[in-house]
Design an enzyme around this catalytic site. Structure first.
Site, mmCIF file in Angstrom:
data_model
loop_
_atom_site.group_PDB
_atom_site.id
_atom_site.type_symbol
_atom_site.label_atom_id
_atom_site.label_comp_id
_atom_site.label_asym_id
_atom_site.label_seq_id
_atom_site.Cartn_x
_atom_site.Cartn_y
_atom_site.Cartn_z
ATOM 1 N N PHE A 216 -2.336 -2.780 -10.968
ATOM 2 C CA PHE A 216 -2.994 -2.807 -9.651
ATOM 3 C C PHE A 216 -4.269 -3.637 -9.760
ATOM 4 O O PHE A 216 -5.110 -3.386 -10.617
ATOM 5 C CB PHE A 216 -3.336 -1.391 -9.161
ATOM 6 C CG PHE A 216 -3.897 -1.400 -7.760
ATOM 7 C CD1 PHE A 216 -3.054 -1.443 -6.663
ATOM 8 C CD2 PHE A 216 -5.271 -1.400 -7.537
ATOM 9 C CE1 PHE A 216 -3.560 -1.494 -5.361
ATOM 10 C CE2 PHE A 216 -5.788 -1.440 -6.244
ATOM 11 C CZ PHE A 216 -4.931 -1.483 -5.158
ATOM 12 N N ASP B 126 -9.178 -6.587 -16.250
ATOM 13 C CA ASP B 126 -9.624 -5.947 -15.018
ATOM 14 C C ASP B 126 -10.168 -4.567 -15.393
ATOM 15 O O ASP B 126 -9.422 -3.632 -15.655
ATOM 16 C CB ASP B 126 -8.432 -5.831 -14.055
ATOM 17 C CG ASP B 126 -8.784 -5.107 -12.757
ATOM 18 O OD1 ASP B 126 -9.802 -4.397 -12.730
ATOM 19 O OD2 ASP B 126 -8.020 -5.239 -11.786
ATOM 20 N N LYS C 207 -16.420 -0.566 -8.612
ATOM 21 C CA LYS C 207 -16.461 0.901 -8.583
ATOM 22 C C LYS C 207 -17.777 1.513 -9.106
ATOM 23 O O LYS C 207 -18.725 1.645 -8.348
ATOM 24 C CB LYS C 207 -15.272 1.450 -9.372
ATOM 25 C CG LYS C 207 -13.935 1.248 -8.618
ATOM 26 C CD LYS C 207 -12.856 2.102 -9.217
ATOM 27 C CE LYS C 207 -11.477 1.835 -8.664
ATOM 28 N NZ LYS C 207 -11.249 2.374 -7.342
HETATM 29 C C1 LIG Z 1 -7.864 -1.807 -11.759
HETATM 30 C C2 LIG Z 1 -8.275 -2.046 -10.351
HETATM 31 N N1 LIG Z 1 -8.506 -3.301 -9.930
HETATM 32 C C3 LIG Z 1 -8.892 -3.572 -8.676
HETATM 33 C C4 LIG Z 1 -9.043 -2.560 -7.754
HETATM 34 C C5 LIG Z 1 -9.466 -2.891 -6.343
HETATM 35 O O1 LIG Z 1 -10.789 -2.504 -6.166
HETATM 36 P P1 LIG Z 1 -11.413 -2.415 -4.671
HETATM 37 O O2 LIG Z 1 -10.736 -1.295 -3.980
HETATM 38 O O3 LIG Z 1 -12.874 -2.179 -4.920
HETATM 39 O O4 LIG Z 1 -11.151 -3.749 -4.039
HETATM 40 C C6 LIG Z 1 -8.811 -1.236 -8.139
HETATM 41 C C7 LIG Z 1 -8.947 -0.131 -7.156
HETATM 42 O O5 LIG Z 1 -8.509 0.965 -7.343
HETATM 43 C C8 LIG Z 1 -8.415 -0.964 -9.458
HETATM 44 O O6 LIG Z 1 -8.168 0.283 -9.877
#
Ligand SMILES: Cc1ncc(COP(=O)(O)O)c(C=O)c1O
Length: 390
Positions: free
Chosen positions: A127, A212, A241
């Protein structure tokens, strides 16, 4: 509440039937005054706990001075935050934005400009966000359905399978982009040595390695960044986050030689790295360092996993416990949304991801007695659900 919410707000969220109005550390209260132990932390955001006094004070003081000027001018709190991130990461340079998806978008643009190639290899079950490009990077069809066409330049390989990755990398590959632990995919920990093998493969093929860290970053897994836990240095990594201690901010960090490919005008964000967000993030980072939250997450996480293993012996519907630090998944034999509901009614907030995985992401400042109480509630819930105890 539900009627008005649905009347005025896009119906994109499946909400739990409570509204939280106050928080303190790992405790939150709803508008009727009911208290909960929070083992979700606003989806891995409140690593320093709810309304940490140092973050609150920093925001308040800054708000009285100036909140926003745009990146057309130098922003002193942005420079201070970038220096701190540089120091704790061992030399990365930052681009600031407002969310995880934006941080990944920035990484994808940088990778393409630096390598002059477009193909990016991601993992199945991953994700990376909800914009069209980060959805394209995401390796789960359920998020993409109805929103095509996706960007075609993303390939997906099995997470943890180094042979499959090796055969997927070609002369057109710009980068490999992975989560150090898959979060929304159900807290999936890579096999031992996998990330080191990916690093080696990327070096051999002159492919960039992007991690990520949006969910794993900022002490969550027992190290400031999960790449430090696994002993691999990415070329680029993304965060969001927990960075702002509850205030929205994201960042893409790259080795200076790579980041320097970006020139004035290549990328920008109106709000990215503004005064309030950077002040909040600097305060949150200082709390993480002062309170050694990485060590705390490692220790409490070990304890949590041990106690969950004991619950697993009692409740046969628990299949597996996995994770690092205070990012822990409990894979169930059944969909876990009922367990989340029963726990909430008893005063515990947990989350269900990937249908069958109960996910624990408590604030890292959670007290051991609160964790003990959370485990007691969970045990009661598994009993109450009448779910076949051995
Ligand atoms: C690993 C990862 N990357 C990207 C995101 C996307 O982040 P945002 O909701 O701040 O755009 C998330 C959100 O849960 C995530 O867990």
């Amino acid at each position: 509440m539900k009627t008005e919410d649905e009347r005025y707000i896009a119906r994109t969220y499946k909400r739990q039937p409570i509204a939280l109005v106050r928080g303190d550390g790992a405790k939150v209260w709803d508008f009727e005054g009911k208290e909960y132990i929070d083992c979700f932390a606003g989806l891995a955001v409140l690593n320093v706990g709810h309304s940490h006094p140092k973050v609150v004070r920093a925001i308040t003081v800054q708000a009285e001075k100036i909140m926003h000027t745009s990146n057309v001018y130098y922003i002193l709190p942005q420079i201070e935050l970038a220096k701190l991130l540089h120091d704790i990461s061992g030399g990365y340079r930052s681009f600031f934005c407002n969310s995880g998806a934006e941080a990944n978008e920035a990484a994808i643009k940088l990778v393409r400009k630096y390598t002059k190639k477009s193909e990016i290899i991601c993992a199945k079950n991953s994700f990376h966000g909800r914009t069209i490009t980060t959805l394209s990077a995401t390796g789960q069809e359920k998020y993409k359905k109805d929103f095509g066409p996706m960007s075609r330049e993303f390939k997906h390989v099995e997470y943890g399978n180094i042979r499959e990755l090796e055969s997927a990398i070609t002369d057109d590959t710009a980068a490999v982009m992975l989560e150090p632990i898959q979060g929304e995919g159900g807290v999936v920990v890579p096999p031992e040595g996998y990330l080191e093998d990916v690093r080696r493969l990327c070096d051999e093929t002159r492919t960039l390695f992007v991690l990520d860290e949006v969910q794993t970053g900022f002490c969550r897994t027992g190290a400031m960044f999960a790449w430090q836990l696994f002993g691999v240095e990415p070329d680029i990594f993304t965060v969001a986050k927990a960075l702002g201690g509850g205030f929205p901010i994201g960042a893409m960090l790259a080795k200076p030689g790579i980041m320097d490919t970006f020139r004035a005008g290549d990328h920008a964000s109106t709000f990215g790295g503004a005064h309030l967000a950077c002040t909040a993030a600097k305060a949150a980072l200082e709390v993480m360092l002062e309170e050694d939250l990485a060590k705390r997450a490692g220790e409490l996480g070990g304890y949590l996993k041990e106690r969950l293993e004991t619950l697993k012996e009692k409740h046969s519907i628990i299949k597996e416990i996995r994770g690092h630090g205070l990012m822990v998944g409990m894979e169930m034999d059944i969909p876990c949304s009922d367990i989340v509901d029963l726990a909430r009614k008893r005063g515990l907030l947990i989350n269900c991801t990937h249908d069958t995985v109960v996910r624990f992401l408590p604030p890292l400042v959670i007290e051991k007695y609160q964790l003990d109480r959370a485990l007691e509630i969970l045990d009661e819930v598994l009993d109450e659900a009448g779910i076949d105890c051995i």
